[in-house]
Scaffold this active site. Structure first.
Site, PDB file in Angstrom:
ATOM      1  N   GLY A  54      26.930  16.562  11.944  1.00 37.63           N
ATOM      2  CA  GLY A  54      28.397  17.038  11.792  1.00 37.63           C
ATOM      3  C   GLY A  54      29.105  17.665  13.484  1.00 37.63           C
ATOM      4  O   GLY A  54      29.175  16.911  14.076  1.00 37.63           O
ATOM      5  N   GLN A 105      14.564 -10.347  33.109  1.00 41.09           N
ATOM      6  CA  GLN A 105      13.797  -9.056  32.874  1.00 41.09           C
ATOM      7  C   GLN A 105      15.161  -8.045  33.252  1.00 41.09           C
ATOM      8  O   GLN A 105      14.204  -6.270  32.795  1.00 41.09           O
ATOM      9  CB  GLN A 105      13.146  -9.187  34.584  1.00 41.09           C
ATOM     10  CG  GLN A 105      12.705  -7.766  34.996  1.00 41.09           C
ATOM     11  CD  GLN A 105      10.698  -7.805  35.319  1.00 41.09           C
ATOM     12  OE1 GLN A 105      10.379  -8.840  35.726  1.00 41.09           O
ATOM     13  NE2 GLN A 105      11.185  -7.242  36.845  1.00 41.09           N
ATOM     14  N   GLU A 106      16.287  -8.365  34.164  1.00 40.27           N
ATOM     15  CA  GLU A 106      17.479  -7.617  34.025  1.00 40.27           C
ATOM     16  C   GLU A 106      17.685  -6.628  32.421  1.00 40.27           C
ATOM     17  O   GLU A 106      17.345  -5.405  31.382  1.00 40.27           O
ATOM     18  CB  GLU A 106      18.564  -7.679  34.752  1.00 40.27           C
ATOM     19  CG  GLU A 106      19.347  -6.994  34.841  1.00 40.27           C
ATOM     20  CD  GLU A 106      20.462  -7.570  35.412  1.00 40.27           C
ATOM     21  OE1 GLU A 106      20.723  -8.354  35.735  1.00 40.27           O
ATOM     22  OE2 GLU A 106      21.358  -7.166  35.637  1.00 40.27           O
TER      23      GLU A 106
END
Ligand SMILES: Cc1cc2nc3c(=O)[nH]c(=O)nc-3n(C[C@H](O)[C@H](O)[C@H](O)COP(=O)(O)OP(=O)(O)OC[C@H]3O[C@@H](n4cnc5c(N)ncnc54)[C@H](O)[C@@H]3O)c2cc1C
Length: 385
Positions: free
Chosen positions: A347, A249-250
């Site tokens: 850029g 889950q983590e």
């Protein structure tokens, strides 16, 4: 907001879609306007937690009997994805709701669940998980923090570092050795209520490369006296197994943040290259821009499909640690790659702090480090070969 043309996955039922829309509106009006100030202050407002709680966006997957919203990990996932899409990269709520609260729900005694979960759901309590120490991170068995039996309770000593929510958290799950000679079988999870805890001290809010307003901190414990009920569950020595069981889950929480940030980076960049001009045409009219974004969009689509597949399996209880590790490693690597390529298309403006892509570039880096480094993910995947 999604630039990916992917059909809605099966795990997104009607109520999950409604929650997604509700979360999007709430974040846009209540949290996003404060991000610049939080970046300046290096921390989000404490009251933002209460607002999240009042809106039902904390502990969405915790049963209603414990004060949660009674949803599933599908509900948690759309909220987490919305955080990423809104640029709330540094928010500690996914850890609070998706890691700390589930530890208490799965392993806590009835009394512990009733005592802590309702307060986590309202935001009265903010959760933290304290595993890492100055001397050990990846190798959890090496933790030195100790919780020694003393009379009818424990005495906690040691220090932790890099702890998310470290300044605001007042309910911290501390990984400690209850038996220093028993290897991983000597590790227990000790739950510390920090208010009025003598001997507990918060250290520095650490300055970081990115996630400026995440209150990642050091914590110190010096002879902190705790009752026996501070032990999560009713048996010592279960900490390592408890930690390992909750890892998929983590990892999916981090993977969801990654795919959300990828989608946001692409959306911001597509808008920008349509506006910005060089050599008399829009930047998007250069074939290089088109090819860059075509590749990014293709990889993001592949990533999102794999992410959704893993979420589906996790909701149905079938996501193994190896597959979850693939999602964490691959999607966070992809996030770093795509954000970098997007930034290039801005850029010089891409390097300026006022352009979100610049912050996203800095925020992305830690995703490959925390919740188990991507190298540790590969170690775990390799064990299955
Ligand atoms: C912003 C942020 C927030 C965090 N939040 C939390 C939190 O809330 N709670 C918490 O407990 N921790 C938290 N952490 C800590 C994080 O989980 C650790 O930093 C991470 O697990 C790595 O541990 P370490 O820093 O000790 O690195 P080390 O373990 O010292 O690793 C150093 C390097 O060696 C590599 N390495 C280690 N072992 C192996 C191996 N077996 N094979 C190959 N390579 C290996 C690693 O991949 C890494 O590249 C956070 C960290 C950050 C930066």
């Amino acid at each position: 907001m999604s630039v990916l043309n992917i059909p809605r996955p099966a795990w997104m039922s009607e109520d999950v879609v409604l929650l997604e829309e509700q979360t999007r509106r709430f974040l846009a009006s209540e949290l996003v306007p404060h991000i610049d100030r939080w970046n300046e202050n290096g921390i989000m407002d404490r009251q933002a937690w209460d607002k999240l709680g009042a809106a039902g966006l904390l502990c969405a997957g915790i049963p209603e009997e414990y004060g949660g919203a009674g949803g599933s990990f599908a509900h948690e996932t759309v909220i987490n994805r919305e955080f990423a899409l809104a640029g709330l990269d540094a928010i500690g709520a996914p850890l609070h709701s998706g890691i700390v609260a589930p530890y208490i729900l799965r392993y806590g005694t009835q009394e512990q669940k009733q005592r802590w979960l309702p307060k986590l759901a309202t935001g009265e309590m903010i959760g933290g998980i304290a595993m890492s120490e100055p001397g050990t991170g990846s190798d959890l068995q090496g933790v030195k923090t100790s919780a020694k039996r003393s009379g009818n309770g424990y005495v906690l000593n040691g220090s932790k570092t890099f702890i998310t929510n470290g300044q605001h958290a007042n309910l911290i799950v501390v990984v400690a050795k209850t038996d220093p000679d028993a290897g991983h079988k000597g590790i227990s999870l000790i739950v510390l209520e920090t208010d009025d805890a003598a001997g507990f001290r918060r250290g520095r809010k650490l300055k970081k490369l990115g996630m400026d307003w995440a209150d990642t901190s050091e914590l110190f414990f010096e002879d902190v006296k705790l009752p026996a009920e501070a032990l999560l569950g009713d048996a010592e020595g279960q900490g390592f197994i408890q930690l390992m069981s909750d890892l998929p889950q983590e990892r999916m929480i981090v993977a969801t943040a990654a795919i959300g940030m990828i989608e946001r980076a692409l959306a911001l960049t597509i808008d920008y290259v349509k506006e910005r001009k060089a050599f008399g045409k829009a930047i998007i009219d250069f074939q290089n821009t088109q090819f860059e974004l075509a590749e990014c969009k293709s990889e993001a689509t592949i990533g999102r499909v794999f992410h959704d597949h893993c979420i589906e399996r996790h909701i149905n209880g079938g996501l193994d640690t190896v597959t979850a590790s693939m999602a964490k490693y691959w999607l966070t690597d992809l996030q770093n790659k795509i954000v970098d390529r997007c930034l290039q298309l801005f850029g010089g403006y891409g390097y300026m702090d006022e352009y979100p892509i610049s912050r996203m570039y800095r925020d992305a880096r830690v995703q490959r480090i925390y919740a188990g480094t991507n190298e540790i993910m590969k170690v775990l995947i390799a064990r299955s070969l």
